[in-house]
Enzyme design. Sequence first.
Site, PDB file in Angstrom:
ATOM      1  N   GLU A  26      -3.512  -5.736   3.178  1.00  0.00           N
ATOM      2  CA  GLU A  26      -4.003  -5.055   1.985  1.00  0.00           C
ATOM      3  C   GLU A  26      -2.865  -4.858   0.995  1.00  0.00           C
ATOM      4  OE1 GLU A  26      -5.440  -0.553   1.058  1.00  0.00           O
ATOM      5  OE2 GLU A  26      -6.200  -1.488   2.870  1.00  0.00           O
ATOM      6  N   TRP A  27      -3.143  -5.074  -0.268  1.00  0.00           N
ATOM      7  CA  TRP A  27      -2.191  -4.860  -1.352  1.00  0.00           C
ATOM      8  C   TRP A  27      -1.869  -3.375  -1.462  1.00  0.00           C
ATOM      9  CZ3 TRP A  27       0.542  -7.965  -4.449  1.00  0.00           C
ATOM     10  CH2 TRP A  27       1.066  -7.441  -5.611  1.00  0.00           C
ATOM     11  N   LYS A  28      -0.629  -3.032  -1.784  1.00  0.00           N
ATOM     12  CA  LYS A  28      -0.259  -1.642  -2.038  1.00  0.00           C
ATOM     13  C   LYS A  28      -0.565  -1.350  -3.504  1.00  0.00           C
ATOM     14  CE  LYS A  28       3.457   1.742  -1.769  1.00  0.00           C
ATOM     15  NZ  LYS A  28       2.624   2.702  -2.362  1.00  0.00           N
ATOM     16  N   TRP A  29      -1.584  -0.545  -3.738  1.00  0.00           N
ATOM     17  CA  TRP A  29      -2.072  -0.286  -5.089  1.00  0.00           C
ATOM     18  C   TRP A  29      -1.333   0.831  -5.801  1.00  0.00           C
ATOM     19  CZ3 TRP A  29      -4.723  -3.703  -7.564  1.00  0.00           C
ATOM     20  CH2 TRP A  29      -5.518  -4.608  -6.854  1.00  0.00           C
ATOM     21  N   ASP A  30      -0.537   1.620  -5.109  1.00  0.00           N
ATOM     22  CA  ASP A  30       0.146   2.757  -5.724  1.00  0.00           C
ATOM     23  C   ASP A  30      -0.850   3.736  -6.335  1.00  0.00           C
ATOM     24  OD1 ASP A  30       2.778   3.082  -5.289  1.00  0.00           O
ATOM     25  OD2 ASP A  30       3.472   2.058  -7.093  1.00  0.00           O
TER      26      ASP A  30
END
Length: 142
Positions: A26-30
């Site tokens: 999963e992408w780290k969306w911040d």
Amino acid sequence: MTLPAPVAPMLATAGQPPTAPGWAFEWKWDGVRAVVAVDAGGVVAQSRNLRDITSSYPELRVLPDLVVRPLLLDGELVTLDDQGRPDFGWLQSRMHAARPRPELPKSHPVAFLTGARTGSFTAWGGLNGASQQVQALRWTVT
């Protein structure tokens, strides 16, 4: 509207990435991780610590108009810059505003990103009225 029994969101864990087939990342969306319950009667958002954060994000009020049956969604609340990139600085101005001034959602709007059935992340994704309990479904990449 009340949430079913509190459900903590799925959170990332540190460690070496698996090398076996069948894994995805999963992408780290911040953003702010949230579980959002939505049905025709309203919307309730809870933080990763199961704190009610609904009033901090009035943008979520549109969700009841987008669903045909109740849903419980695990996702990320993010602010995006002009090029569609997450901007944590903008989000910080929203995170602790229990009742944001009307101009704040206009200048720093949030999007709710949730895993779609394909495994990708899309804004307002997953709001397709799926009635299955998604915790029991296997996450797959297509």
